[in-house]
Write a protein that holds these residues in place. Sequence first.
Motif, mmCIF file in Angstrom:
data_model
loop_
_atom_site.group_PDB
_atom_site.id
_atom_site.type_symbol
_atom_site.label_atom_id
_atom_site.label_comp_id
_atom_site.label_asym_id
_atom_site.label_seq_id
_atom_site.Cartn_x
_atom_site.Cartn_y
_atom_site.Cartn_z
ATOM 1 N N SER A 23 44.763 35.436 44.995
ATOM 2 C CA SER A 23 44.882 35.243 43.548
ATOM 3 C C SER A 23 43.556 35.503 42.850
ATOM 4 O O SER A 23 43.502 36.181 41.811
ATOM 5 C CB SER A 23 45.360 33.823 43.256
ATOM 6 O OG SER A 23 46.612 33.564 43.844
ATOM 7 N N TYR A 26 42.788 39.255 43.011
ATOM 8 C CA TYR A 26 43.614 40.015 42.068
ATOM 9 C C TYR A 26 43.054 39.888 40.653
ATOM 10 O O TYR A 26 42.881 40.888 39.952
ATOM 11 C CB TYR A 26 45.055 39.515 42.104
ATOM 12 C CG TYR A 26 45.986 40.364 41.267
ATOM 13 C CD1 TYR A 26 46.713 41.401 41.839
ATOM 14 C CD2 TYR A 26 46.110 40.149 39.901
ATOM 15 C CE1 TYR A 26 47.548 42.193 41.066
ATOM 16 C CE2 TYR A 26 46.937 40.935 39.126
ATOM 17 C CZ TYR A 26 47.656 41.960 39.714
ATOM 18 O OH TYR A 26 48.478 42.753 38.937
ATOM 19 N N TYR A 30 41.326 42.996 38.601
ATOM 20 C CA TYR A 30 41.931 43.389 37.326
ATOM 21 C C TYR A 30 40.929 43.248 36.182
ATOM 22 O O TYR A 30 40.839 44.117 35.297
ATOM 23 C CB TYR A 30 43.165 42.538 37.071
ATOM 24 C CG TYR A 30 43.900 42.880 35.796
ATOM 25 C CD1 TYR A 30 44.689 44.026 35.710
ATOM 26 C CD2 TYR A 30 43.794 42.061 34.676
ATOM 27 C CE1 TYR A 30 45.365 44.339 34.541
ATOM 28 C CE2 TYR A 30 44.467 42.369 33.499
ATOM 29 C CZ TYR A 30 45.242 43.507 33.444
ATOM 30 O OH TYR A 30 45.900 43.821 32.276
ATOM 31 N N THR A 51 43.310 44.913 44.028
ATOM 32 C CA THR A 51 44.434 44.301 43.323
ATOM 33 C C THR A 51 45.754 44.630 44.006
ATOM 34 O O THR A 51 46.635 43.764 44.117
ATOM 35 C CB THR A 51 44.474 44.769 41.857
ATOM 36 O OG1 THR A 51 44.510 46.204 41.809
ATOM 37 C CG2 THR A 51 43.254 44.289 41.098
ATOM 38 N N ALA A 54 45.985 42.569 47.197
ATOM 39 C CA ALA A 54 46.314 41.178 46.879
ATOM 40 C C ALA A 54 47.782 41.039 46.520
ATOM 41 O O ALA A 54 48.457 40.095 46.955
ATOM 42 C CB ALA A 54 45.433 40.683 45.725
ATOM 43 N N TRP A 55 48.296 41.992 45.741
ATOM 44 C CA TRP A 55 49.720 41.955 45.395
ATOM 45 C C TRP A 55 50.581 42.122 46.640
ATOM 46 O O TRP A 55 51.667 41.537 46.746
ATOM 47 C CB TRP A 55 50.044 43.043 44.367
ATOM 48 C CG TRP A 55 51.439 42.917 43.816
ATOM 49 C CD1 TRP A 55 51.915 41.949 42.994
ATOM 50 C CD2 TRP A 55 52.532 43.806 44.059
ATOM 51 N NE1 TRP A 55 53.235 42.171 42.700
ATOM 52 C CE2 TRP A 55 53.635 43.303 43.329
ATOM 53 C CE3 TRP A 55 52.680 44.977 44.801
ATOM 54 C CZ2 TRP A 55 54.877 43.934 43.350
ATOM 55 C CZ3 TRP A 55 53.921 45.610 44.812
ATOM 56 C CH2 TRP A 55 55.000 45.095 44.094
ATOM 57 N N PRO A 90 51.887 39.450 38.412
ATOM 58 C CA PRO A 90 50.868 38.852 39.281
ATOM 59 C C PRO A 90 49.707 38.201 38.551
ATOM 60 O O PRO A 90 48.995 37.397 39.149
ATOM 61 C CB PRO A 90 50.388 40.048 40.114
ATOM 62 C CG PRO A 90 51.461 41.078 40.008
ATOM 63 C CD PRO A 90 52.058 40.884 38.660
#
Length: 225
Positions: A23, A26, A30, A51, A54-55, A90
């Motif tokens: 989290s 991400y 971002y 990112t 992580a997703w 997300p």
Amino acid sequence: MNESPEKQARWDRRMEAPLAVASLLYLTGYAVRVLAHGLDQVWLDLCLAVTLAAWGVFVLDYAVRLRLSGLGPLRFVRAHVLGTVVLLLPLLRPLQMVKIYEKIQRRRDKPRLTLYARVMAYSSLTVALLGFAGALAVYQRERGAPGATIRTFGDALWWAAETLTTVGYGDVTPVTPVGRIIAVGMMACGVALLGAVTGSFSSWLIQTFTREDEKRPPGNYPGAS
């Protein structure tokens, strides 16, 4: 004997730290892509890879939970609407860090803070994380739009604070369809969070005054003869 709930509990414990790290990664990746203007393309690509990775962790966790639940996909989605929304959006995932904070506040399986203090603390964390994520998303969509009033990240943060607190001065507003959809979600979250904090504070006051009244001797009240 059905071991599915036990397996789910073990999976939850195993994934707490990885999900919290994913989290943070991400949100960081971002944020860098949105805010770091003029950054070399190689670094932008690296942030994009972080990112996406992580997703991927979020998708894996969702898929394993679906398998361990023993439910069909549609029944699982209906039973885990919030989890499905977080998977599709997300940026809301960093709110999972609130769970880590809850565990830090516990000692010998008992919360170190009272219920009302925990509501206030969790609400504050949620507002900070949600406001930052919402400001990033709106800024990304609005900064180059024709007629936009949200042109800097500072404008986006100011707008997020206005929206979450339901003040809404109207000096900066989103003009793009996506920006307005984000605004609707932020407004709903702001109303819910304010209601939780206000209700908790009111309950705490009532409980405190009730305890004080119970400690008073009979007849020892203001106006009593």
